[in-house]
Design a protein around this motif. Structure first.
Motif, PDB file in Angstrom:
ATOM      1  N   THR A 181      37.783  42.088  38.229  1.00  0.00           N
ATOM      2  CA  THR A 181      38.732  41.072  37.784  1.00  0.00           C
ATOM      3  C   THR A 181      38.910  41.133  36.267  1.00  0.00           C
ATOM      4  O   THR A 181      40.038  41.076  35.764  1.00  0.00           O
ATOM      5  CB  THR A 181      38.251  39.670  38.215  1.00  0.00           C
ATOM      6  N   ASP A 234      43.675  39.502  44.304  1.00  0.00           N
ATOM      7  CA  ASP A 234      42.244  39.564  44.037  1.00  0.00           C
ATOM      8  C   ASP A 234      41.499  39.045  45.269  1.00  0.00           C
ATOM      9  O   ASP A 234      42.048  38.230  46.019  1.00  0.00           O
ATOM     10  CB  ASP A 234      41.920  38.725  42.793  1.00  0.00           C
ATOM     11  N   GLU A 235      40.281  39.512  45.464  1.00  0.00           N
ATOM     12  CA  GLU A 235      39.473  39.146  46.630  1.00  0.00           C
ATOM     13  C   GLU A 235      40.267  39.393  47.913  1.00  0.00           C
ATOM     14  O   GLU A 235      40.267  38.577  48.830  1.00  0.00           O
ATOM     15  CB  GLU A 235      39.061  37.668  46.580  1.00  0.00           C
ATOM     16  N   ARG A 275      28.107  39.402  36.408  1.00  0.00           N
ATOM     17  CA  ARG A 275      28.274  37.958  36.600  1.00  0.00           C
ATOM     18  C   ARG A 275      26.911  37.284  36.677  1.00  0.00           C
ATOM     19  O   ARG A 275      26.669  36.258  36.054  1.00  0.00           O
ATOM     20  CB  ARG A 275      29.071  37.673  37.871  1.00  0.00           C
TER      21      ARG A 275
END
Ligand SMILES: Nc1ncnc2c1ncn2[C@@H]1O[C@H](COP(=O)(O)OP(=O)(O)O)[C@@H](O)[C@H]1O
Ligand SMILES: [Mg+2]
Length: 427
Positions: free
Chosen positions: A67, A163-164, A268
């Motif tokens: 991302t 995204d995802e 993350r």
């Protein structure tokens, strides 16, 4: 440090800029990703040159910069096109519209997203507030028609970033049709490029050949970071987020090592760990993050992760976990399958006034229970008394799960925690 007394103030502050540690912060620089960025940049180049856009499929584990890299390139592309346009006569200017959709935000009640829901999302993104369509009540073809109509009102290139995208599950109609919408004749005025970003490699494997042909024109793999790369990324972030004296090289190394070991190289996780460690240090009035704070932060995050993965389970599995929670509380675990089934049936009945479902049979429930064993939430204990002695199984929570986590997961799902008495189920 604060001139006003408040119960919210800490005596020491380690965090200089909390925004930098937020999920949605976009770093100025994408580190340790030269090779991937080079490949990815070439996907965007045609748009900059005013040529038809490409489609691309990105994949890699969670937290490896998919991302972030996409946002970074998007911002660069928009900025560079703007600059370029300033030099061009009006009729040669490049027109680019980006529609960014996180498919996870379009999940329905049973935690599934479909092509249909995402199409609704795209259409609504392009419509004014007062004119939005609802996520139910339209025939799928109508929704697709509305979406294409809205897209075709734009001009130039439309880049749709999904995204995802693995959240879209099995129904991949949109992933096939959207990249080809101009060839199929759904749009005439615009050129549509699609970028799909997936955390799940098996999703890629299971895509239909048609989608592989269209969306996966270019595939870019984001490998996991090693501990050293995580250190570099984390160090850059810490410099912006924390006061200099708040951390040391050891802080960075330990956070990176833990994220590498426990979260398969997720940046993350490393960033979350640093943030939680800093908060704990502040709460403890410590001027610098200590090893103990990092260890505690790591435990906190593990706890949150398990609750999150319970939240993701379907209703039947949640009910079974709740049954086990009550049996556990009543010291009735490990429990045999029929005992679990009896408790489970009570749970389902207690909630059926709300949802209106019957409990599964013992065998039906057992299938779900086996999945819970497979996922590591539940342990099986085999009893084998040899020839003639019989053979049976008992189940209990694994070390990762306890009743409080199940309760927290219910709360996260906005499900009331009903009290179920199971004490009479003890043999
Ligand atoms: N190469 C990198 N350089 C700087 N920050 C990064 C890098 N890779 C990931 N991050 C940071 O790590 C976090 C997770 O990255 P993200 O792009 O959201 O992962 P993904 O989309 O692959 O799950 C974000 O805060 C992001 O800014
Ligand atoms: Mg992501």
């Amino acid at each position: 440090m604060d001139d006003v007394d408040s119960i919210f103030a800490d005596d020491v502050e380690l965090i200089k800029n909390a925004d930098v540690l937020e999920e949605d912060y976009t770093p100025e620089e994408i580190l340790c990703r030269d090779e991937v960025l080079k490949q990815y940049t070439s996907v965007f180049k045609p748009i900059y040159k005013g040529r038809p856009p490409q489609n691309a499929f990105l994949y890699g584990d969670t937290g490896v910069g998919k991302t972030a890299a996409t946002k970074y390139l998007r911002e660069n592309l928009e900025r560079d096109i703007k600059r370029k346009n300033e030099q061009l006569p009006e009729n040669e200017r490049i027109s680019l519209n980006v529609v960014w959709i996180n498919c996870e935000n379009f999940t329905t009640g049973d935690h599934k997203t479909s092509s249909y829901q995402v199409a609704v999302g795209i259409a609504n993104r392009l419509r004014d507030k007062g004119n939005r369509i609802t996520g139910t009540g339209y025939a799928p073809q109508d929704v697709y028609d509305i979406m294409y109509e809205e897209l075709d009102k734009l001009e130039g290139t439309v880049l749709v970033i999904l995204d995802e995208v693995d959240k879209i599950g099995r129904d991949d109609t949109l992933l096939y049709e959207l990249p080809r919408s101009r060839d199929i004749g759904y749009v005439e005025n615009v050129r549509v490029g699609v970028i799909g970003i997936s955390n799940d490699y098996t999703f890629r494997k299971n895509l239909s050949p048609k989608v592989k042909d269209s969306l996966c024109e270019t595939e870019i793999k984001f490998p996991a970071y090693d501990a050293e790369e995580l250190s570099k990324i984390l160090k850059a972030r810490a410099k912006l987020a924390l006061y200099d004296d708040a951390y040391s090289q050891e802080t960075i190394s330990l956070c990176s090592a833990l994220a590498y070991q426990e979260a398969s190289g997720s940046a993350r996780r490393a960033i979350r760990l640093l943030r939680r460690s800093a908060e704990i240090a502040e709460e403890n009035g410590s001027e610098q993050i200590q090893e103990g704070h990092i260890r505690q932060a790591d435990k906190d995050l593990e706890y949150g992760n398990i609750v999150e993965s319970i939240v993701d389970q379907d209703d039947e599995k949640l009910y079974i976990l709740k049954a086990l929670a009550h049996l556990d509380k009543a010291s009735l675990t490990p429990a045999r399958t029929r005992t679990i089934h009896a408790a489970y049936a009570r749970v389902v009945r207690a909630y059926s006034t709300v949802g209106g479902k019957d409990p599964l049979t013992q065998r039906g429930m057992f299938n779900h229970l086996s999945k819970l064993v497979m996922f590591g939430f539940v342990n099986t204990i085999d009893h084998n008394k040899g020839v003639g002695g019989g053979q049976w199984n008992e189940h209990e929570f694994s070390d990762d799960v306890d009743p409080q986590k199940v309760k927290d997961a219910f709360e996260d799902r906005n499900l009331e925690w009903l009290n179920i008495d199971v004490r009479d189920l003890g043999e």
